[in-house]
Scaffold this motif. Structure first.
Motif, PDB file in Angstrom:
ATOM      1  N   LEU A1336      40.441  32.235 -13.717  1.00  0.00           N
ATOM      2  CA  LEU A1336      39.671  33.006 -14.694  1.00  0.00           C
ATOM      3  C   LEU A1336      39.464  32.261 -16.001  1.00  0.00           C
ATOM      4  N   THR A1337      40.443  31.493 -16.400  1.00  0.00           N
ATOM      5  CA  THR A1337      40.387  30.862 -17.733  1.00  0.00           C
ATOM      6  C   THR A1337      39.809  29.462 -17.703  1.00  0.00           C
ATOM      7  N   THR A1338      39.751  28.822 -16.541  1.00  0.00           N
ATOM      8  CA  THR A1338      39.195  27.467 -16.458  1.00  0.00           C
ATOM      9  C   THR A1338      37.687  27.554 -16.292  1.00  0.00           C
ATOM     10  N   PRO A1339      36.909  26.984 -17.228  1.00  0.00           N
ATOM     11  CA  PRO A1339      35.445  27.063 -17.106  1.00  0.00           C
ATOM     12  C   PRO A1339      34.950  26.249 -15.919  1.00  0.00           C
ATOM     13  N   ARG A1340      34.103  26.843 -15.092  1.00  0.00           N
ATOM     14  CA  ARG A1340      33.523  26.171 -13.927  1.00  0.00           C
ATOM     15  C   ARG A1340      32.082  25.750 -14.154  1.00  0.00           C
ATOM     16  N   ASP A1341      31.434  26.361 -15.139  1.00  0.00           N
ATOM     17  CA  ASP A1341      30.036  26.073 -15.425  1.00  0.00           C
ATOM     18  C   ASP A1341      29.951  25.278 -16.724  1.00  0.00           C
ATOM     19  N   PRO A1342      29.209  24.146 -16.733  1.00  0.00           N
ATOM     20  CA  PRO A1342      29.090  23.372 -17.986  1.00  0.00           C
ATOM     21  C   PRO A1342      28.518  24.177 -19.139  1.00  0.00           C
ATOM     22  N   THR A1343      27.705  25.191 -18.830  1.00  0.00           N
ATOM     23  CA  THR A1343      27.120  26.000 -19.900  1.00  0.00           C
ATOM     24  C   THR A1343      28.094  27.009 -20.480  1.00  0.00           C
ATOM     25  N   GLY A1344      29.255  27.152 -19.854  1.00  0.00           N
ATOM     26  CA  GLY A1344      30.234  28.113 -20.341  1.00  0.00           C
ATOM     27  C   GLY A1344      30.078  29.504 -19.782  1.00  0.00           C
ATOM     28  N   ASP A1345      29.087  29.730 -18.891  1.00  0.00           N
ATOM     29  CA  ASP A1345      28.904  31.057 -18.296  1.00  0.00           C
ATOM     30  C   ASP A1345      30.052  31.363 -17.347  1.00  0.00           C
ATOM     31  N   LEU A1346      30.288  32.639 -17.153  1.00  0.00           N
ATOM     32  CA  LEU A1346      31.357  33.061 -16.257  1.00  0.00           C
ATOM     33  C   LEU A1346      30.976  32.796 -14.806  1.00  0.00           C
TER      34      LEU A1346
END
Length: 1548
Positions: A1336-1346
């Protein structure tokens, strides 16, 4: 310079032109260190001269190549660079003239396309564009050429853009033109007609470029043609055209415009002319709003079309001038004239006109007067097209009152349209006429002059009396008003609706008008018929029909006594009867028979009787009127004697009327007479007992009561009418049959049934509608006779027109076909089925006859002789369809047996004739009939073994299906230990004929075998069937086909719960079939196994395991108990446990055959799980689930890795099948695991709205067929540990299969575990929570979207936190991190609501149930509350423009947050020193954002609850430390808190 000379000489040489063009192009594009005035000038000059001076001498290929080369040169970057350094391109005006000429010429498409591209390149280049745009003539000519190119069907966008550019340039020239007449002439010459052609072709083109082009052309055209400076010119010309004397000082430009308009109207297509008229008139009337211009212009246009208004108040316009010669279209046909007039009126409807403004000094003439005169002129001849009728609709909208008066006076004249065009057929014109009459009616309703409408209609009928001979007045069916009639259908329906909505006073006015006019015409006919001054008899019949129709719509007048018009109503009805109907009947009987007149009179009598009887039964005051005809008691006489009901017509007259209808009547008159008979019948039976009137007639009719005599006479007449008139009167009979049927005596039911069957055979719509209605389902008295009539129809013995010689020949010829014998026997059982169908007495005649029919069916199934194969009757499909509409699941014993005998006979006979088009329907009838809950008696009337053998052979002849749907249903029922009832109504969408036959035949076999085992009387046939199944197959392929019926029989014997010799027979059958199936299992090659074979074997082994496991457990328990008793009594052993184990081990050391083969079936199941075939996976899971349930008993005979294999198959997401299978017969079955309870959070929408994420969430729990509970509850600790390790690894990978993995975790969390598995689960949960937090806390999208899986992960984390497992508090505390860091405030509102609710619920669980977490992580808990509150404030900003539903969602979120915060009161001591920081965060966010009041009140309530937890020191510190604006808001909230909120929570 030398290079320049050489290039010029080469280009002017004699080499092939294609080569020179290539050299010229290369020479222009190559950059050399030469002056720019050399080779580039040479190339451009040579190409322009080539296309200007020598274009006529070039071939089409050379010309195309030349234009392509010029296009390449002018569009090159080299030329653009040269223009950028102020290079002067040597293109002369002669080239531009050549370009204009070729674009306006009829050159080849390829050449013209290249020329247009060259023109576009020139206009795009700022340095070259002036070469084209400097001349307005060039611009207009090029516009004209490009538009012509577009009109030829070219659709390139660059051509549309080019035309738009040229139009803009032309507009620039027009604006700079001082002489407006020159601009007007340019537009007339080049753009006027092309624009309307383009508009007609592309008005529906949705391309923005095309719409922009049309807009620009429209602006240019109307700015030039409708300038303010031309007002006087228009006034002078139009005034001259309408003047009494010639006038020569006219504007030539305006005159040319009018001549051009006239030319368009005369020579262009209708579509172009319509576009020109509608748009030009709208623009003209909008631009010039003076009536002095509007009226002459409109009058002139109508004159062009040959329509001039003629009215006494109007001066005849357009007498002199050149109009007569130039502005009159010669030879204009009617169709074109009506289409163009329609365009004019359409423009007038939307134009801002003042219709009352006078265009004369005296003020007596205005546009309204002119329009009325024009309408009167048009009404002199009926329209011939749909648009002609629509013209009157538009005129009616413009001037409702005067135009409606004109239309009413000539309404029926419009009906006589003739010679409709090829596009507008007579039917379309009649439909338009119907629409026009409906519009007239609506106008009259709005103007409240319905009486005037009807009086005008009657006057019109009188005037049109001579033209009514070819028009029908009555519809073919009195039930459905349809057809091309004098009064159109939709108009009459609207009349009924409009009259029905009137009040009593208004309705009485309509009645009085109609009745007065009708009685007056009847009197005039009697008095002046010889002089010809009266209405014709056909017209009077039309009036009678109209009066009856209006009365039919006014049946609500029975409540007239409330408003005090009872006496008037009785007077009107009396006048109608005595002065209207009675003399009309006398007139009708003195003249030759006329069906329209007779039908109208009978229909009017029926309506009068309905109104009269209704008022008599409901209104006492109505019957007190002295002169009112009274209804007499019923009397004996013929059914068509209505003199007691309608006393103003004598009995002798009714005899004459009925004789005329019988001899000369058509369908409407027959229906009208039948309606009166039914009305008489209804009047008699009203209030009478059904049983009293339906008793069998045991004595002469003379000794019966008048009521019974009347009912019997009416019923006989109706039945005899069906014999005489057939399907003509069926519409009325079928409508009223629902309440007539209970009074029909048994002796008449066979005849009625025969007529219904005959009507179905003939395709009568009325009988078909009755068959498909619910009334037929309830007609139980009729069903036995209909079945008998079906059998008679199929044997050919029920034809109404069969000759006597044919009947004698059929009687003398012996019948050898067993199906015919069967049908003939059942055709005689109608009365017996009605009498004894619900009883069961073996000695009754019915069951003896059914026994004989069963013998015929047995003979039919056993007959192999090819000589006895008769052809299938042609009406069999309709008869089978009729059988399908029987209430098959609700038949009684006799009817069920008879239907099964008939249907089985037809099925066998159709199969013998190799014509199986009706086989799916027959099988459906059988399956539905077998669903009856009555005691099954079919097997006692026929040889069941013979029938089942035939069905198995029939199934043997069909292709093998991969897996049977009914086999799957059987497996599901076996695993659940309960039979699932089926109705037999499976969907036929997308299934082929063979697929339907296979599905329904499998269902039939399964049901029949189950019933065979269920009934004790036929249990001996079970063994013979089992022996037939095991002995018939000769090869392995035969064995595969016989496996399905074997499994059906095996399941039926297993599920049969009984004792005694029946149970013994079932056990013998199970054992016999098991041995046969296991022999095939031993020989089965798993490398090449067939899916249907594997499914059957796994199902069979599942049944065998369930049948034998309980016996094994009972034996082990019995031996164990016996060993204990022996050890205690004889004291033979000191350790009873060892004796117990020894006995149990000995018992287990003797495995049976089904136990020995468990490992082989398990291997087959594992192969099915890994093969990718979804249906086989279901069968394998059912088998393995059964093994897991009985793992304690079957453990020694199962592979060690069984649990791991099952988990491996379940835990992997679905993959594509590697089998080449036909999935049309069996819909794909889902394989995902499921617990018994399903939760909704897995079915929620993903966060992302991108298409690739829309189906990423796999709903694990909602589609599964089997549960994981047995596997998780019985798994050994080591296996259980490996399962959870595998899940943890899959979760940590974060791939596309994550939704499936999270679904498995949901099942693990909610499953029950015991002993050591509980500790393993606890450890796994402590590892799972950190993994989910990291996801949940690790960003997966470079844009920062969930992530799109965020909601699923958060729900799984909530389930883990909520679980009752004793997890370390530090592990649970990690769940606070994502609740305080996820940026949910930026999500769409629906996704925010879902995430917010999950977080609040998780926090509520922690606060209420896990207090150690709150005590240890107090700052984190407050941070979560602050984050949730500020996110809610951000979402509730008024800048988002939310609707009420969205605000409601946020209010629900705020309410849940408030309830969660209230629970913090338990931790007041712990929170009082730090909670003020949370208050500061919330108040600061509330001060920055304007929130919706409903949400703001909830947020303030949260602040008040937190203030309850603050101590005074912390609050004072907060008031000092915050910024000024925030402090002000906090003080305001604090004051409200002190005044209204303090201590409220403690009181609560």
């Amino acid at each position: 310079m030398e290079c320049d000379i050489e290039l010029r000489e080469y280009l002017s040489g004699n080499d092939p032109l294609q080569s020179r063009l290539k050299v010229a192009e290369k020479a222009f594009l190559i950059q050399l260190k030469l002056p720019t005035v050399q080779k580039e000038d040479v190339v451009v000059v040579w190409l322009s001269q080539l296309l200007t001076d020598k274009a006529m001498t070039l071939t089409s290929e050379d010309l195309l190549a030349s234009w392509k080369t010029m296009q390449s040169v002018l569009g090159s970057r080299r030329l653009k660079a040269l223009c950028a350094i102020n290079w002067l391109c040597p293109i002369k005006s002669s080239f531009i003239e050549a370009l204009v000429d070729i674009i306006n010429s009829r050159a080849e498409d390829t050449v013209l396309e290249s020329a247009l591209d060259v023109c576009g390149i020139l206009l795009k280049n700022p340095a070259l564009a002036p070469l084209v745009t400097h001349s307005p003539d060039y611009c207009f000519l090029l516009c004209k050429g490009v538009i012509k190119w577009l009109l030829e069907g070219q659709t390139r966008d660059q051509d549309v853009v080019l035309a738009t550019t040229l139009i803009l340039e032309a507009s620039t020239h027009i604006r700079s033109q001082s002489d407006k007449s020159v601009a007007m002439l340019l537009v007339l010459s080049h753009l006027f007609v092309p624009y309307y052609r383009l508009l007609a072709m592309h008005k529906d083109d949705e391309r923005s470029t095309m719409q922009q082009l049309l807009k620009e052309i429209r602006d240019v055209v109307y700015k030039c043609l409708l300038q303010r400076t031309l007002v006087h010119s228009y006034a002078a010309v139009l005034g001259a055209y309408n003047a009494e004397e010639k006038f020569t000082g006219m504007s030539s430009e305006v005159e040319k415009l009018l001549v051009e308009i006239c030319g368009v109207l005369e020579s262009e297509t209708v579509e172009v002319a319509q576009c020109m008229l509608s748009e030009f008139i709208s623009e003209f009337l909008t631009e010039y709003k003076k009536i002095i211009l509007q009226y002459p212009f409109l009058s002139l246009l109508c004159h062009m079309l040959g329509v001039s208004a003629v009215h006494s108040k109007l001066v005849l316009p357009i007498k002199y001038g050149i109009v007569v010669h130039k502005l009159k279209i010669r030879g204009l046909n009617k169709k074109r004239q009506e289409a163009l007039l329609y365009s004019i009126f359409l423009a007038l409807e939307s134009a801002p006109l003042d219709w009352k403004e006078s265009f004369e000094e005296e003020g007596k003439q205005d546009l309204s007067t002119w329009l009325q005169a024009l309408c009167e002129k048009l009404l002199m001849s009926p329209p011939n097209t749909v648009q002609g009728f629509k013209c009157y609709e538009i005129l009616l909208h413009i001037q409702p009152q005067p135009v409606s008066d004109l239309l009413l006076s000539r309404l029926f004249n419009l009906h006589s349209f003739s010679n409709p065009g090829t596009e507008d057929t007579a039917q379309a014109c009649y439909s338009a006429y119907d629409d026009l009459m409906c519009e007239v009616l609506n106008t009259c309703v709005k103007l409240r002059n319905l009486p005037k409408l009807f009086s005008k209609m009657i006057e019109g009928l009188k005037e049109m009396s001579t033209k009514l001979n070819n028009l029908h007045i009555l519809p073919e069916s009195l039930i459905m008003y349809e057809g091309e009639l004098l009064f159109p259908p939709r108009f009459m329906m609207d009349v009924m609706k409009a009259v029905g909505e009137l009040g009593h006073t208004q309705m009485m006015a309509v009645w009085k008008t109609l009745v007065l006019t009708f009685t007056k015409e009847c009197y005039n006919y009697n008095t002046f018929s010889s002089t010809g001054n009266s209405m014709s008899l056909r017209a009077m019949s039309g009036v009678a029909w109209l009066v009856g129709w209006v009365m039919r719509a006014s049946l609500t007048l029975q409540a007239a006594c409330v408003v005090g018009v009872t006496e008037s109503l009785a007077e009107v009805l009396t006048q109608l009867a005595v002065n209207g109907i009675k003399p009309l009947v006398s007139i009708m009987l003195t003249l030759p028979h006329n069906n329209d007149v007779c039908g109208s009179v009978l229909s009017l009598c029926h309506t009068w009787g309905e109104v009269h009887t209704n008022l008599l039964t409901t209104d006492v005051g109505y019957s007190d009127y002295e002169d009112l005809p009274k209804v007499q008691p019923p009397k004996t006489g013929p059914a068509t004697d209505f003199s007691y009901l309608l006393p103003f017509i004598s009995a002798d007259e009714w005899v004459q009327i009925s004789a005329r209808v019988a001899n000369f009547g058509n369908k409407p008159t027959q229906l009208a007479l039948i309606q009166l008979v039914i009305q008489k019948f209804s009047h008699v039976v009203r209030g009478q007992s059904v049983s009293h009137l339906r008793d069998a007639v045991a004595c002469d009719l003379a000794s019966l009561s008048p009521e019974r005599q009347t009912v019997e006479a009416c019923i006989k007449y109706l039945i005899s009418s069906l014999d005489t008139w057939g399907t003509n009167i069926a519409p009325v009979i079928t409508v009223h049959l629902v309440y007539i049927l209970p009074f029909i005596q048994d002796v008449h039911l066979p005849a009625l049934a025969k007529h219904m069957v005959a009507g179905i055979v003939e395709g009568s719509k009325s009988w078909e509608e009755y068959m498909k209605s619910g009334h037929f389902q309830e007609a139980r008295l009729l069903h036995p006779h209909i079945l008998a009539a079906i059998c008679s129809s199929l044997t050919g013995s029920s034809s109404r027109k069969r000759r006597h010689s044919q009947s004698q020949e059929a009687a003398t010829t012996p019948t050898k076909n067993h199906c015919t014998k069967l049908l003939k026997k059942i055709s005689k059982l109608g009365p017996l089925l009605q009498k004894y169908g619900s009883e069961y007495n073996e000695e009754s005649d019915l069951w003896e006859k059914l026994q004989e029919c069963g013998g015929s069916l047995t003979d039919l199934t056993e007959d192999k002789s090819p000589n006895n194969r008769e052809e299938i009757p042609s009406n069999m499909s309709r008869m089978v369809e009729l059988l399908e509409h029987f209430p098959l699941p609700y038949l009684n014993k006799g009817m069920q047996t008879a239907v099964l005998l008939v249907t089985f006979g037809l099925l066998v006979q159709e199969s013998r004739c190799s014509k199986e088009q009706d086989t799916p329907k027959l099988l459906n009838v059988l399956n539905l009939a077998l669903c009856c809950n009555v005691k099954f008696r079919f097997f006692t009337k026929t040889d069941v073994s013979c029938l089942l053998r035939w069905l198995i052979q029939k199934r043997f002849s069909l292709p093998i299906v991969n897996t049977s749907q009914h086999m799957y249903n059987l497996t599901k029922a076996i695993v659940k230990t309960s039979v699932v009832a089926t109705s037999g109504k499976e969907s036929t969408n997308g299934h082929s004929h063979n697929t339907l036959v296979i599905q329904r035949l499998d269902h039939l076999l399964n049901t029949l075998i189950s019933k065979l085992v269920l009934y004790n009387a036929n249990i001996k046939d079970v063994k013979s069937l089992a022996e037939y199944i095991t002995s018939t197959p000769q090869t392995d392929s035969d064995v595969q086909l016989f496996l399905h019926p074997a499994v059906f029989l095996l399941a039926a014997c297993h599920m049969h719960k009984s004792t005694g010799w029946i149970a013994a027979a079932c056990k013998w059958t199970v054992k016999h079939l098991s041995q046969w199936i296991f022999r095939h299992l031993k020989k089965m090659d798993f490398a090449t196994f067939d899916p249907s074979t594997a499914a059957a074997i796994l199902t069979a082994h599942t049944i065998i395991v369930l049948a034998n496991t309980s016996d094994v457990k009972n034996k082990i328990q019995k031996n164990t108990t016996k060993s204990k008793v022996t050890a205690e009594e004889g004291k033979e052993s000191e350790k009873p446990e060892e004796v117990e184990m020894t006995e149990a081990t000995k018992e287990s050391e003797k495995p049976r055959k089904w136990q020995k083969l468990l490992s082989r079936s398990s291997e087959l199941a594992e192969l099915c799980l890994t093969c990718g075939h979804k249906e086989l996976e279901e069968f394998a899971l059912a088998f393995l689930q059964t093994l897991i349930k009985h793992l304690d008993t079957l453990q020694p005979y199962l592979p060690e890795h069984l649990v791991a294999s099952v988990w491996k198959a379940i835990s992997q997401p679905n993959h594509k099948s590697t089998f080449s299978t036909d999935t049309t017969s069996n819909p794909p079955l889902s394989r995902e695991p499921s617990m018994a309870d399903s939760h909704s959070w897995l079915s929620q929408e993903p966060l992302s709205t991108k298409p690739e994420h829309t189906s990423s969430s796999s709903n694990v729990t909602s589609k599964s067929r089997y549960t994981l509970a047995p596997l998780l509850a019985t798994a050994p600790p080591e296996d259980y540990k490996n399962l959870l390790k595998d899940l943890l690894r899959q979760t940590n990978r974060y791939n596309d299969n994550l939704p499936h993995t999270l679904g498995l975790w949901k099942l693990v969390i909610t499953s029950m575990v015991f002993k050591a598995n509980g500790d393993i689960k606890c450890v796994a949960m402590e590892h799972l929570i950190p993994i989910l937090v990291e996801l949940l806390t690790t960003p997966r999208d470079p844009t920062g979207d969930l992530s799109p899986h965020t909601l699923l992960i958060l729900n799984t984390l909530k389930e883990a936190v909520d679980s009752s497992i004793n997890i370390n508090p530090q592990a649970r505390a990690q769940a606070l991190t994502p609740c305080s860091t996820l940026r949910i405030y930026s999500l769409p509102l629906d996704q925010f609501s879902q995430m917010f609710v999950v977080m609040v619920n998780m926090m509520n669980s922690i606060v209420v149930r896990h207090s150690p977490v709150v005590m240890d992580r107090t700052p984190s808990v407050l941070a979560v509350i602050a984050h949730l509150a500020t996110s809610l404030i951000a979402q509730a900003s008024q800048e988002h423009k939310l609707d009420q539903q969205q605000i409601k969602m946020l209010v629900e979120c705020g309410s849940q947050l408030e309830r969660m915060v209230r629970e913090l009161s338990l931790y007041a001591v712990r929170l009082n020193k730090v909670v003020h920081f949370t208050v500061a965060t919330i108040v600061e966010a509330l001060q920055l954002i304007t929130v919706y009041p409903a949400v703001k009140s909830l947020v303030e309530s949260v602040v008040y609850i937190l203030l309850d937890l603050c101590n005074e020191h912390s609050l004072n510190h907060l008031l000092v430390a915050l910024p000024t604006a925030t402090t002000t808001l906090l003080k305001h909230l604090h004051n409200n808190y002190i005044t209204f909120h303090r201590f409220k929570s403690s009181k609560a």
